[in-house]
Design a protein around this motif. Structure first.
Motif, short mmCIF file in Angstrom:
data_model
loop_
_atom_site.label_atom_id
_atom_site.label_comp_id
_atom_site.label_asym_id
_atom_site.label_seq_id
_atom_site.Cartn_x
_atom_site.Cartn_y
_atom_site.Cartn_z
N ILE A 81 0.82 -1.11 -0.04
CA ILE A 81 -0.05 0.16 0.16
C ILE A 81 0.82 1.38 -0.12
O ILE A 81 0.57 2.22 -0.43
N ASP A 82 1.96 1.28 0.74
CA ASP A 82 2.95 2.33 0.71
C ASP A 82 3.97 2.48 -0.50
O ASP A 82 4.95 2.92 -0.36
N THR A 181 -3.50 -3.19 -7.19
CA THR A 181 -3.27 -2.46 -5.87
C THR A 181 -4.07 -1.27 -5.82
O THR A 181 -4.63 -1.05 -4.57
N TRP A 182 -4.48 -0.52 -6.67
CA TRP A 182 -5.29 0.71 -6.46
C TRP A 182 -6.74 0.35 -6.10
O TRP A 182 -7.38 0.94 -5.36
N THR A 184 -7.55 -2.41 -4.29
CA THR A 184 -7.73 -3.25 -3.32
C THR A 184 -8.58 -2.28 -2.12
O THR A 184 -8.28 -1.07 -2.05
N PRO A 185 -9.42 -2.93 -1.26
CA PRO A 185 -9.82 -2.15 -0.24
C PRO A 185 -9.32 -1.06 0.45
O PRO A 185 -9.35 -0.05 1.13
N GLU A 186 -7.85 -1.86 0.89
CA GLU A 186 -6.97 -0.87 1.64
C GLU A 186 -6.51 0.15 1.04
O GLU A 186 -6.25 1.19 1.80
N PHE A 187 -6.23 0.16 -0.15
CA PHE A 187 -5.61 1.34 -0.70
C PHE A 187 -6.57 2.37 -0.87
O PHE A 187 -6.23 3.67 -0.95
N LYS A 189 -7.99 3.74 1.23
CA LYS A 189 -7.73 4.69 2.38
C LYS A 189 -6.43 5.31 2.28
O LYS A 189 -5.97 6.37 3.20
N TRP A 190 -5.80 5.21 1.23
CA TRP A 190 -4.34 5.73 1.12
C TRP A 190 -4.55 7.32 1.08
O TRP A 190 -5.49 7.86 0.15
#
Length: 262
Positions: A81-82, A181-182, A184-187, A189-190
């Motif tokens: 994510i980072d 990557t973009w 994904t549910p986690e991303f 929140k980026w």
């Protein structure tokens, strides 16, 4: 202009780079460093770096990140994510050190624009300035919609052959490393806005009014939250690639900005 190609090796992985040399003599003038977009590489810049170097009288440096073009293959898909923070905070400084570039003036498009801002935040005394095109500092619904549409074109077979001309065997991982990557549910929140107050160098912040991957809120956030002088430029009748879609206008805006720095 002389062009010199160079391989840069970091942690056993090789990046391909080229130097655009107008002036052989070492001077205190900055070097334009071009950072490509999420699916970019050396060739996809076409002749824009050469034109900007000629117009400004500065040397240039263009490289393609791991997993793109003819650089080493990308490992993880989806990416961390980072991944943008890692590129700007850790990878770019190492690349500049190997290339012996002490005074970079960053020119970043899309992902490259975000990487330029991250570098400026973590290394505020190491660069002259930064120019961004279509940089992202947080995730918007329009961004995800644009990526989903690109995915439909890729998996239907329309986009993949076009990318293969530039990325060869890296194509699938390069695309999936961006697309997957973009999305994904986690991303979702980026957000890198917390880094913007650490940026003190002058900025030119460019975006097309009709950008299919982001709104003017990206530009507003960069300009309002960075600590140095920041100049916004919303390009009329232009989408996500200002240096192609409105090249003359964008080239002149960059030349004028760089001239004022001198």
């Amino acid at each position: 202009m002389k062009t010199i190609f160079q391989d840069i090796t970091l942690h056993s992985q090789t990046m391909r780079a080229k130097h655009l040399i107008l002036c052989e003599e070492k001077s205190d003038r900055p070097t334009l460093v071009f950072l490509h977009e999420g699916l970019g590489c050396l060739e996809l810049w076409k002749d824009f770096p050469e034109k900007l170097c000629q117009e400004t009288g500065l040397n240039g440096f263009v490289y393609e990140r791991i997993g793109f073009g003819k650089s080493s293959p990308l490992g993880l898909v989806p990416r961390p994510i980072d991944y943008l923070e890692r590129e700007g905070r850790d990878v770019l400084p190492a690349v500049l050190k190997q290339a012996n570039i002490e005074r970079p003036l960053l020119v970043g498009h899309s992902d490259g624009g975000s990487i330029a801002l991250i570098y400026a935040a973590f290394h505020p005394n190491k660069l002259v300035s930064a120019i961004t095109e279509a940089a992202h500092v947080f995730v918007e619904d329009v961004t995800l919609l644009g990526i989903r549409k690109a995915g439909e074109l890729y998996f239907d077979g329309a986009l993949k052959p076009k990318l293969e001309r530039y990325h060869g065997g890296n194509t699938d991982k390069a695309f999936r490393g961006w697309h997957d990557t973009w999305l994904t549910p986690e991303f979702a929140k980026w957000n890198m806005e917390k880094l913007l107050p650490h940026i003190t160098c002058p900025l030119l912040v460019i975006q097309g009014i009709n950008d299919e991957y982001g709104t003017q809120h990206q530009v507003q956030s960069i300009v309002e939250n960075s600590s140095g002088p920041a100049t916004p430029f919303m390009v009329p009748d232009c989408a996500h690639i200002p240096h192609f879609q409105s090249q003359d206008l964008v080239l002149q805006s960059m030349v004028n900005f760089i001239a004022k720095l001198a």
